[in-house]
Scaffold this motif. Structure first.
Motif, PDB file in Angstrom:
ATOM      1  N   GLN A  55       0.768  -1.183  -0.091  1.00 40.66           N
ATOM      2  CA  GLN A  55       0.004  -0.076   0.212  1.00 40.66           C
ATOM      3  C   GLN A  55       0.850   1.097   0.049  1.00 40.66           C
ATOM      4  O   GLN A  55       0.641   2.232  -0.649  1.00 40.66           O
ATOM      5  CB  GLN A  55      -0.890  -0.005   1.045  1.00 40.66           C
ATOM      6  CG  GLN A  55      -2.060  -0.710   0.961  1.00 40.66           C
ATOM      7  CD  GLN A  55      -3.223  -0.468   2.122  1.00 40.66           C
ATOM      8  OE1 GLN A  55      -3.124   0.615   2.451  1.00 40.66           O
ATOM      9  NE2 GLN A  55      -4.157  -1.580   2.409  1.00 40.66           N
ATOM     10  N   ASN A  59       0.694   3.991  -2.942  1.00 46.56           N
ATOM     11  CA  ASN A  59      -0.187   5.158  -2.619  1.00 46.56           C
ATOM     12  C   ASN A  59       0.865   6.485  -2.139  1.00 46.56           C
ATOM     13  O   ASN A  59       0.563   7.268  -1.392  1.00 46.56           O
ATOM     14  CB  ASN A  59      -1.112   5.049  -1.295  1.00 46.56           C
ATOM     15  CG  ASN A  59      -2.257   4.025  -1.894  1.00 46.56           C
ATOM     16  OD1 ASN A  59      -2.575   4.043  -2.894  1.00 46.56           O
ATOM     17  ND2 ASN A  59      -2.448   2.979  -0.898  1.00 46.56           N
ATOM     18  N   SER A  62      -0.013   9.951  -2.317  1.00 47.15           N
ATOM     19  CA  SER A  62      -0.966  10.452  -1.086  1.00 47.15           C
ATOM     20  C   SER A  62      -0.347  11.000  -0.061  1.00 47.15           C
ATOM     21  O   SER A  62      -0.854  11.458   0.820  1.00 47.15           O
ATOM     22  CB  SER A  62      -2.314   9.708  -0.967  1.00 47.15           C
ATOM     23  OG  SER A  62      -1.806   8.400  -0.446  1.00 47.15           O
TER      24      SER A  62
END
Lengths: 176, 118
Positions: A55, A59, A62
Motif C-alpha cells: 500500500q 499510494n 498521497s
C-alpha cells in the motif's frame, strides 16, 4: 520532512527498486512489530507487513509531509491493515496469547530490571502497549501517535505518565 | 529513579522485547522483490492498453473535429460541395456560388426553349 525521508519518497515515486528495498528494510520491522502487537499472530503479522508495504508503494503520491513524518504515515497504514486482517478473520486482538508468552519468558529470566519492565509492559492493556510501543520502540512524538491512534495528544500524555508510574510501582514492589 | 532514566530503561526493554521476534532482513527484502515483480507484471500491460486506448480516442476526436471534412457530395452531377466556411456571410456567399454552378449545370442538361433559341 528530513532529507533521508525526502530522498526515499522521491525514489518511491520513481518506482525504483532501491526505494522499495530501503523502505522494506527501514520500516518493515516497525510495521511487523506493530502488527504482531495488534494481531498477536506471527503469520498474520507477516501478511499485514506485506500488505502495508504494498500500500505504501502504491499510494506514495498521497503522502503529505505537512501532516506528519513518513514513519507515522506508514505506521498508520500498518495499523489499518492490522485492523482489516483482524476483521477478515473475525476475531479480537490476541494480546493475551502474546502476553502469556512474554510473561513466561520474563519470569524465567529472573528479577532483572529489564525483564521486570518487559513483564510489566506485557501485563498492560492492548491500547497501553500500543502507546508504549509507538512512543518507546518507534520513537514517535505524541502528536503523531495521536494521529495514528485517533486520540488527542494531551490525553496520550496523561496516559503515558500514568503508565510510567504504574511500571515504576511494579518494579519497586518486585525489587523489595 | 528520575523519569529520563526510567524512559531509557523502558525504551531498552521495549526494543529488546520486539527485536528478538522480528523476522530476518530476507523476509523484508522478499517483499521489496515481490513489489518489483508485481509492478512489472501488472503495471506494464496496463500502461500498454491505456496507451493504445488513448491513441484511438485521439484519432477519433481528430477525425470528428477536422475542419475540412467533406460533409456532402453529389457525384451524379459531378458537383462537389465542400464545407470550409466559418462565418454566416461566407456561408451565404458560398451557397450562392454553388447555386449558380448548379443552375448552370441544369441549364446545360435541360435547357429552356428561349435559351436554346438564343
Amino acid at each position: 520532512m528530513d532529507n533521508e525521508d525526502a530522498y526515499l519518497v522521491t525514489l518511491l515515486k520513481q518506482e525504483s527498486a532501491e526505494g522499495f528495498r530501503i523502505t522494506s528494510l527501514t520500516y518493515g520491522p516497525a510495521i511487523y512489530s506493530l502488527a504482531l502487537l495488534l494481531t498477536g499472530n506471527p503469520e498474520d503479522s507477516r501478511e499485514v507487513t506485506s500488505d502495508a508495504l504494498m500500500q505504501v508503494f502504491r499510494n506514495i503520491d498521497s503522502f503529505n509531509p505537512d501532516k506528519g513524518s513518513l514513519k507515522s504515515w506508514i505506521l498508520k497504514i500498518a495499523r489499518n491493515c492490522s485492523v482489516t486482517a483482524l476483521r477478515r478473520r473475525k476475531r479480537k486482538p490476541l494480546m493475551t496469547e502474546l502476553t502469556e508468552n512474554i510473561s513466561e519468558e520474563a519470569s524465567d529470566a529472573g528479577p532483572d530490571e529489564s525483564e521486570m519492565i518487559k513483564a510489566a509492559i506485557a501485563g498492560c492493556s492492548a491500547d497501553e502497549q500500543q502507546l508504549i510501543h509507538l512512543y518507546y520502540y518507534d520513537d514517535l512524538p505524541l502528536a503523531e501517535i495521536a494521529e495514528i491512534m485517533g486520540v488527542r495528544a494531551a490525553t496520550l500524555a496523561v496516559r503515558l505518565q500514568r503508565l510510567r508510574n504504574k511500571i515504576k510501582r511494579i518494579i519497586l514492589n518486585n525489587g523489595r | 529513579m528520575d523519569d529520563k532514566y526510567f524512559d531509557k530503561l523502558i525504551r531498552r526493554a521495549e526494543k529488546e522485547r520486539w527485536e528478538a521476534q522480528c523476522p530476518s532482513d530476507d523476509f523484508f527484502l522478499s517483499i521489496a522483490t515481490d513489489a518489483m515483480h508485481r509492478r512489472r507484471r501488472v503495471f506494464s500491460p496496463f500502461r500498454l492498453v491505456a496507451g493504445l486506448a488513448l491513441g484511438l480516442i485521439t484519432v477519433g476526436c481528430l477525425f470528428l473535429l477536422w475542419p475540412t471534412r467533406k460533409s456532402a457530395e453529389v457525384s451524379s452531377y459531378n458537383f462537389t460541395y465542400v464545407e470550409t466556411v466559418k462565418t454566416s456571410e461566407e456561408r451565404i456567399e458560398r451557397f450562392e456560388e454553388s447555386n449558380a454552378e448548379l443552375r448552370a449545370s441544369i441549364d446545360r442538361i435541360l435547357p429552356f426553349p428561349e435559351t436554346v433559341a438564343q
